[in-house]
Design a protein around this motif. Structure first.
Motif, PDB file in Angstrom:
ATOM      1  N   UNK A  35     -53.817  -1.072 -52.086  1.00  0.00           N
ATOM      2  CA  UNK A  35     -53.029  -0.218 -53.056  1.00  0.00           C
ATOM      3  C   UNK A  35     -51.828   0.123 -52.908  1.00  0.00           C
ATOM      4  N   UNK A  36     -51.476   0.459 -51.669  1.00  0.00           N
ATOM      5  CA  UNK A  36     -50.122   0.961 -51.251  1.00  0.00           C
ATOM      6  C   UNK A  36     -49.136  -0.347 -51.497  1.00  0.00           C
TER       7      UNK A  36
ATOM      8  N   UNK B 242     -44.580  -1.897 -57.711  1.00  0.00           N
ATOM      9  CA  UNK B 242     -43.925  -1.322 -58.755  1.00  0.00           C
ATOM     10  C   UNK B 242     -42.641  -0.858 -58.435  1.00  0.00           C
ATOM     11  N   UNK B 243     -42.499  -0.507 -56.975  1.00  0.00           N
ATOM     12  CA  UNK B 243     -41.072   0.003 -56.581  1.00  0.00           C
ATOM     13  C   UNK B 243     -40.163  -1.170 -56.096  1.00  0.00           C
ATOM     14  N   UNK B 244     -40.616  -2.423 -55.699  1.00  0.00           N
ATOM     15  CA  UNK B 244     -39.902  -3.347 -55.323  1.00  0.00           C
ATOM     16  C   UNK B 244     -39.447  -3.444 -53.845  1.00  0.00           C
TER      17      UNK B 244
ATOM     18  N   UNK C  38     -40.879   8.038 -53.322  1.00  0.00           N
ATOM     19  CA  UNK C  38     -39.918   7.755 -54.423  1.00  0.00           C
ATOM     20  C   UNK C  38     -38.682   8.555 -54.477  1.00  0.00           C
ATOM     21  N   UNK C  39     -39.207   9.931 -54.621  1.00  0.00           N
ATOM     22  CA  UNK C  39     -38.178  11.017 -54.812  1.00  0.00           C
ATOM     23  C   UNK C  39     -37.129  11.231 -53.614  1.00  0.00           C
ATOM     24  N   UNK C  40     -37.672  10.690 -52.383  1.00  0.00           N
ATOM     25  CA  UNK C  40     -36.941  10.706 -51.111  1.00  0.00           C
ATOM     26  C   UNK C  40     -35.943   9.555 -51.209  1.00  0.00           C
TER      27      UNK C  40
ATOM     28  N   UNK D 154     -44.430   0.013 -43.350  1.00  0.00           N
ATOM     29  CA  UNK D 154     -43.513  -0.138 -42.681  1.00  0.00           C
ATOM     30  C   UNK D 154     -42.407  -0.839 -43.603  1.00  0.00           C
ATOM     31  N   UNK D 155     -41.227  -0.272 -43.774  1.00  0.00           N
ATOM     32  CA  UNK D 155     -40.338  -1.001 -44.834  1.00  0.00           C
ATOM     33  C   UNK D 155     -39.394  -1.796 -43.974  1.00  0.00           C
ATOM     34  N   UNK D 156     -39.056  -2.819 -44.689  1.00  0.00           N
ATOM     35  CA  UNK D 156     -38.117  -3.841 -43.967  1.00  0.00           C
ATOM     36  C   UNK D 156     -36.947  -3.089 -43.827  1.00  0.00           C
TER      37      UNK D 156
END
Length: 263
Positions: free
Chosen positions: A190-191, A198-200, A240-242, A217-219
């Motif tokens: 789900x994440x 949704x956020x790409x 998303x706000x951050x 963990x983001x690229x």
């Protein structure tokens, strides 16, 4: 002077008409009337058509279309099915399905025959939601379904897999038909859908730690601790706000969306 004797007529023995052997023309007429001729011609035509269909090279399967699969590589599906080169009419869909369902995560298969020489395989998978491994042996990756059941080793060429690394150094070795944390599997699915779809956001493998749950963990280098999928909309909104505000951080803990921590 004696009178000459009268000659008696010769007796001719004839077969009764019903017992007379009919000639070829009469026989054909009889068969035509009672339908035997038409039946014989249809049987002959059917036999010829069957022979043509079963033995003519035109009906040997030359191409296979695979659809529906998300993890099973198409070339492996074709290879496991064994349909290439088979006669289309001799093909037994039940046998093809039996061969393909030996793959642990293939639930069922629909086999469609398309004249003159094509087969379509529609595959329904028990989709391995993630590829799971332990940090102590990251090369030994296993496919895991949504219930946390270990289905089998990951194979090269499998697309669309979500990766999770169990960072617990004391984690038990993974074995087929064993169990991992099902909640972590569903959370990662789900994440991933929300962050990537949704956020790409491009993601590296998720991390899992007992008691801490799932960490994305983001690229780009930052990490977001989600824990579970509970209140996921709020967690994603805070993250998303951050990102939208350009707030710098290395790690953000989103497990309590009303009280997040980051550094």
């Amino acid at each position: 002077m004696s009178r000459p004797k009268e000659e008696l007529p010769k007796t001719v023995h004839r077969r009764p008409r019903a017992q007379a052997t009919p000639g070829p023309a009469r026989a054909l007429l009889v068969w035509l009337k009672d339908g035997r001729l038409i039946g014989a011609l249809l049987a002959l035509a059917s036999a010829l058509a069957l022979g043509y269909g079963l033995f003519h090279p035109r009906f040997l399967v030359a191409s296979v279309e695979v659809s529906g699969q998300r993890a099973l590589p198409a070339d492996r599906a074709v290879r496991e099915s064994g349909v290439l080169g088979q006669n289309l009419f001799r093909l037994d869909p039940a046998e093809v399905e039996a061969r393909l369902t030996t793959v642990p995560y293939v639930q069922r298969v629909r086999v469609e025959r398309i004249l003159p020489n094509r087969v379509r395989l529609v595959i329904y998978e028990r989709f391995p939601g993630v590829s799971w491994c332990n940090s102590a042996s990251t090369q030994d990756r296993y496919l895991v379904d949504e219930d946390g059941v270990i289905l089998g080793p990951e194979e090269p060429g499998m697309p669309e897999l979500i990766y999770i690394v169990n960072t617990d150094p004391e984690a038990a070795p993974l074995t087929v038909h064993g169990q991992v944390d099902a909640e972590a599997v569903r959370t990662a699915q789900r994440v991933f859908s929300r962050l990537f779809g949704d956020l790409g956001i491009s993601l590296l493998p998720f991390e899992y730690e007992p008691g801490r749950g799932i960490t994305a963990v983001a690229a780009d280098g930052w990490r977001a601790v989600f824990g579970t999928a509970e209140r996921l909309d709020e967690k994603v909104g805070k993250l998303a706000l951050l990102l939208r505000n350009g707030t710098p951080f290395v790690e953000v803990d989103l497990r309590k969306p009303n009280q997040i921590y980051y550094y």
